[in-house]
Write a protein that holds these residues in place. Structure first.
Motif, short mmCIF file in Angstrom:
data_model
loop_
_atom_site.label_atom_id
_atom_site.label_comp_id
_atom_site.label_asym_id
_atom_site.label_seq_id
_atom_site.Cartn_x
_atom_site.Cartn_y
_atom_site.Cartn_z
N PHE A 159 -3.97 3.88 6.18
CA PHE A 159 -4.34 3.31 4.70
C PHE A 159 -5.02 2.22 4.83
N ARG A 175 -6.01 0.86 1.76
CA ARG A 175 -6.08 -0.11 0.34
C ARG A 175 -4.90 0.38 -0.52
N TRP A 185 -4.48 4.59 -0.53
CA TRP A 185 -6.05 5.18 -0.16
C TRP A 185 -5.95 5.20 1.16
N THR A 186 -6.07 6.34 2.14
CA THR A 186 -6.66 6.39 3.42
C THR A 186 -8.04 5.90 3.70
N TRP A 234 -0.10 3.47 -5.62
CA TRP A 234 -1.01 4.27 -5.00
C TRP A 234 -1.55 3.60 -3.59
N GLY A 292 -10.52 8.22 2.54
CA GLY A 292 -10.67 8.33 0.95
C GLY A 292 -9.69 9.12 0.22
N ARG A 293 -8.91 9.57 0.97
CA ARG A 293 -7.54 10.58 0.19
C ARG A 293 -6.73 9.53 -0.33
N ARG A 294 -6.06 10.12 -1.65
CA ARG A 294 -5.65 9.21 -2.56
C ARG A 294 -3.77 9.88 -2.51
#
Ligand SMILES: *Cc1c(COP(=O)(O)O)cnc(C)c1O
Length: 394
Positions: A11, A13, A20-21, A18, A24-26
């Motif tokens: 990750f 962020r 984010w990897t 939530w 870009g996956r959430r």
């Protein structure tokens, strides 16, 4: 070192519940880094406090006064049973210090022979040598002997076993109000009340491990408050730093007063940066209405999980825990590791726990809408699992 079985997720962020990897996956984070990011990721007040404190002074050592620690200790005392606080850096370190405080109390009262701890099956108290002994799990102890002396394990919730086990060497009863790693197993509130009574009867100490259950996780600031009792000494960590490493021992004066200069210490523990983070977390958790909201959202999540379990009996058989420390009990045919992986496929992070339980420990700031979103993802994960069960055996 090859210590961990890491999932292949990285990750970069986070915001609130939530993550984010890097690709870009959430993900919806209902694990909170194992019940630790109590106010969610990148909470603006926590971030700003840490940034400002880092720019002022991070560390000075305990050779000097630390105003941030004095303030945090005063606020923890104000909002707990305790008269005094010692800061450290982790849960295991808080438990080590708590156990030292217990032994010192009896030694200073003329009873050095009272050094034994009564602990419980399914407990988890940490990975240092003494906290491993308190944990008592043969799997974790293997290869690390000899086991530190003075720990016995009793069936969780069995008052007769407790009464039978107390003898002249007993110093304290040590228990998690809700076993976290052991499978999100809450102690009966009556059991906790009876432990308090038996400790008073025999002049032994009640030592609570609230490393996982404290700082609002259960819907009250401390989980033992549901039972209306007070311990003599308590450990805290995980959620109190909101993700910044911070641990604490909270104690009544009769225990704390014996830890005079030279008896215990730490270099990092309670430094300005860690305590600034602790104060920022407290600002959020003690804000009017915050814990009421945790309780409200938790009840909403619970109702949803109970419905989910009822709709998916081939996967789940029940719900247990307290507040936002919730365990979904899975049936034997479904392992929590498989269910956890199925949830990841649906963009939901959870944590496995003992007794084949899937543990949900979302940040305390989640909304009902986020609870609903997690329920929808978990439902799809359960259906995924059910489909694999129905597939013909290969
Ligand atoms: C996580 C945990 C610990 C150990 O904390 P660390 O910070 O990993 O040392 C101890 N007791 C309980 C109840 C825990 O959940």
């Amino acid at each position: 070192m090859p210590t961990y079985n890491r999932a292949d997720l990285a990750f970069e962020r986070g915001e609130g519940a939530w993550l984010w990897t890097t690709d870009g996956r959430r993900f919806l984070d209902f694990g909170s880094g194992i019940a630790t990011t109590s106010v969610g990721h990148a909470h603006p007040h926590l971030v700003k406090t840490i940034q400002e404190q880092a720019a002022q002074v991070m560390h000075v050592s305990n050779l000097y006064r630390v105003p941030q620690a004095e303030r945090l200790a005063a606020r923890l005392v104000e909002s707990s049973f305790a008269d005094s606080v010692f800061f450290c850096n982790s849960g295991a370190e808080a438990n080590e210090g708590m156990m030292k405080a217990v032994r010192k109390y009896h030694a200073e009262n003329g009873h050095p022979e009272k050094f034994g701890f009564l602990c419980f099956e399914g407990a988890f108290h940490g990975r240092t040598l003494a906290t491993l002994a308190a944990t008592g799990n043969p799997k974790y102890l293997a290869g690390f002997g000899p086991v530190v002396e003075g720990y016995r394990h009793l069936p969780f919730g069995n008052m007769n076993a407790v009464r039978d086990a107390i003898d002249g060497s007993t110093a304290a009863i040590m228990i998690e109000p809700i076993q976290g790693e052991g499978g999100v197993r809450p102690a009966d509130l009556r059991f906790l009340q009876e432990l308090r009574a038996v400790c008073d009867e025999y002049g032994i100490l009640l030592a609570l491990d609230e490393v996982q259950t404290g700082m609002g996780r259960s819907g009250k600031l401390w989980a033992h408050q549901w039972a209306g009792i007070e311990p003599d000494v308590m450990s805290s960590a995980k959620g109190i730093g909101g993700g910044f490493p911070l641990g604490a021992i909270l104690a009544k004066e009769k225990v704390a007063k014996h830890l005079v200069p030279g008896t215990h210490g730490t270099t990092y523990g309670g430094n300005p940066l860690a305590c600034a983070a602790g104060n920022a977390v407290l600002d959020v958790v003690l804000a009017p209405g915050f814990l009421d909201n945790v309780d409200r959202v938790a009840r909403h999540l619970w109702r949803g999980l109970q419905d989910l379990a009822a709709r998916n009996p081939e996967v789940a058989s029940g719900v247990r825990g307290a507040g936002l420390l919730v365990g979904l009990q899975l049936v034997p045919a479904v392992s929590n590791a498989e269910m956890q992986a199925a949830a990841v496929e649906e963009g939901l992070l959870t944590v496995a726990a003992g007794q084949n339980v899937l543990r949900l420990a979302p940040p305390l700031i989640i909304t009902e809408a986020e609870a609903d979103e997690a329920l929808a993802r978990l439902e799809r994960a359960a259906q995924r699992m059910a489909a694999t069960l129905k597939a013909p055996a290969k």
